[in-house]
Design a protein around this motif. Structure first.
Motif, PDB file in Angstrom:
ATOM      1  N   HIS A 170       0.835  -1.206   0.000  1.00 41.84           N
ATOM      2  CA  HIS A 170       0.000   0.000   0.000  1.00 41.84           C
ATOM      3  C   HIS A 170       0.869   1.255   0.000  1.00 41.84           C
ATOM      4  CE1 HIS A 170      -4.025  -1.742   0.501  1.00 41.84           C
ATOM      5  NE2 HIS A 170      -3.422  -2.694   1.185  1.00 41.84           N
ATOM      6  N   LYS A 177      -0.437   5.341  -5.896  1.00 40.92           N
ATOM      7  CA  LYS A 177      -1.738   4.800  -6.324  1.00 40.92           C
ATOM      8  C   LYS A 177      -1.792   4.650  -7.841  1.00 40.92           C
ATOM      9  CE  LYS A 177      -4.288   6.576  -2.336  1.00 40.92           C
ATOM     10  NZ  LYS A 177      -5.292   7.552  -1.852  1.00 40.92           N
ATOM     11  N   ARG A 341      -8.148  -4.206  -3.652  1.00 42.33           N
ATOM     12  CA  ARG A 341      -7.724  -2.809  -3.816  1.00 42.33           C
ATOM     13  C   ARG A 341      -8.804  -1.986  -4.538  1.00 42.33           C
ATOM     14  NH1 ARG A 341      -2.023  -2.370  -3.346  1.00 42.33           N
ATOM     15  NH2 ARG A 341      -1.415  -3.920  -1.813  1.00 42.33           N
ATOM     16  N   GLU A 342     -10.085  -2.379  -4.395  1.00 43.31           N
ATOM     17  CA  GLU A 342     -11.152  -1.676  -5.113  1.00 43.31           C
ATOM     18  C   GLU A 342     -11.253  -0.207  -4.722  1.00 43.31           C
ATOM     19  OE1 GLU A 342     -13.338  -5.438  -3.528  1.00 43.31           O
ATOM     20  OE2 GLU A 342     -11.472  -4.372  -3.066  1.00 43.31           O
ATOM     21  N   ASN A 343     -10.780   0.123  -3.515  1.00 44.82           N
ATOM     22  CA  ASN A 343     -10.860   1.514  -3.052  1.00 44.82           C
ATOM     23  C   ASN A 343     -10.102   2.464  -3.962  1.00 44.82           C
ATOM     24  OD1 ASN A 343      -8.488   0.116  -1.956  1.00 44.82           O
ATOM     25  ND2 ASN A 343      -8.044   2.052  -0.922  1.00 44.82           N
ATOM     26  N   TRP A 346     -11.801   4.968  -6.780  1.00 45.72           N
ATOM     27  CA  TRP A 346     -12.325   6.313  -6.582  1.00 45.72           C
ATOM     28  C   TRP A 346     -11.467   7.349  -7.292  1.00 45.72           C
ATOM     29  CZ3 TRP A 346     -17.050   6.826  -4.992  1.00 45.72           C
ATOM     30  CH2 TRP A 346     -17.623   5.862  -4.149  1.00 45.72           C
TER      31      TRP A 346
END
Length: 378
Positions: A170, A177, A341-343, A346
């Motif tokens: 992460h 990201k 890691r769907e977050n 956004w």
């Protein structure tokens, strides 16, 4: 204008079909569940290193902690003329099944400018006692079941090559990201392609192949002069010889983790290095797909620029981008869901805009540019 509109919609339609092809391949690839029996294949883990004093002890600790019979696996670290304390740290590490090969000790390879990662791996494979060769990198962190799960898959399905999953730890920065989303998309494309019988992508940070198959295709011979591509180019040679005996291992216990690049310059050099091998592919389908994807992204930007003076082109740019955004979101969601890691989705809209520019710039840089790797200018 009508002809341009038709051409644009044909191109974006082709892009949508291409991503659907990858999506279906990903969805068809089942997650592997190993049997309870303990595998018994002899394994050699090969780790090529150069100037990795900050990472090598963590990796060796991960390998020492593997839940696999210590009498059945060995680790060979190949040092490619490190100029820091890497070799000293390796030699001081307490691990009974660890061997070290220093390329500087070979008179034929004493000149650092005449060596590269492929040469080091090939030397290690020839010295290996294992039936199955597994490769990873010094900055990686395999879980404790990495060897056991990979070998279980090998014993059950008997492929000559197994491509494994790699993911990033992460990273909360925008650059981190962006790298994670881009990289997971590549992981998904690799998995889907191999499932579909199209062998275009894999990653040397998590790769396995039999020693016999490596020797049968003459290892890296005829491609050993190319600085990168120790993974994909070897897979292409394996595919020509063995066809459908190449597999992709979709399993969470076998994921190898690594860190994102922390600054833009290092990230850019890494991606230029990855892209640089694209001109050497023998399978021209891969080159064709890369050129097609590049053209789609380029046309989005060109239409946007022309649209400033001619508004109808602005509409075409918008429709192209929306179509790309929708199909890419669908595919990326499927992949990030597996990695939990769907977050990250956004941020997918702004990152898609950046990604279009990234594709346009990285392709020519990879083909025509130079990059720095481990203190070497290539």
């Amino acid at each position: 204008m009508l002809l341009i509109t038709i051409l644009v919609f044909l191109l974006i339609g082709g892009y949508v079909l291409l991503i659907l092809y990858f999506l279906l391949g990903w969805l068809r690839l089942n997650e592997y569940v190993p049997a309870n029996a303990m595998p018994v294949t002899r394994v050699t883990v090969v780790v090529p290193v150069r100037n990795e004093e900050k990472n090598i002890l963590n990796l060796l600790g991960n390998l020492r902690d593997q839940q696999y019979n210590k009498d059945l696996f060995e680790v060979i670290v190949v040092d490619d003329h490190s100029t820091d304390n890497t070799l000293k740290l390796i030699n001081s590490f307490s691990m009974s099944n660890l061997r070290v090969i220093a390329l500087k000790d070979d008179p034929a390879l004493a000149d650092a400018s005449r060596t590269n990662k492929k040469i080091g791996i090939e030397k290690a494979v020839h010295a290996a006692n294992g039936t199955l060769i597994m490769t990873t990198d010094a900055d990686c962190h395999p879980g404790s079941n990495w060897i056991k799960t990979t070998v279980a898959y090998y014993e059950q399905h008997q492929p000559v090559m197994i491509a494994g999953m790699v993911s990033y730890f992460h990273d909360t920065s925008f650059l981190g990201k962006f790298q994670t989303l881009d990289f997971l998309s590549l992981v998904g494309i690799a998995a889907a392609s191999i499932q579909n019988g199209f062998y275009n992508l894999c990653n040397g940070a998590n790769l396995a192949y039999t020693k016999a198959a490596f020797l049968e295709v003459d290892g890296f011979r005829q491609i050993d002069h190319i600085p990168s591509g120790d993974d994909m180019m070897l897979m292409h040679k394996m595919a020509k010889k063995f066809g459908d005996k190449i597999a992709y291992l979709k399993n969470k216990d076998s994921i190898v983790y690594t860190s994102t690049e922390k600054d833009f310059v290092t990230f850019w050099n890494q991606r230029v290095r990855w892209t640089s091998k694209s001109t050497h592919y023998e399978d021209k389908r891969i080159t064709g797909i890369l050129a097609f994807v590049y053209l789609v992204n380029l046309l989005i930007v060109l239409n946007l620029a022309i649209g400033i003076f001619y508004p109808p082109m602005l509409k075409l740019a918008m429709w192209m981008f929306l179509a790309k955004l929708c199909i890419d979101t669908l595919f990326t969601y499927a992949v990030t869901k597996f990695f939990r890691r769907e977050n990250l989705l956004w941020l997918f809209l702004p990152m898609q805009a950046v990604h279009v520019l990234y594709i346009i710039l990285i392709a020519p840089a990879g083909v025509f540019g130079k990059y720095n790797w481990k203190g070497r200018r290539i």
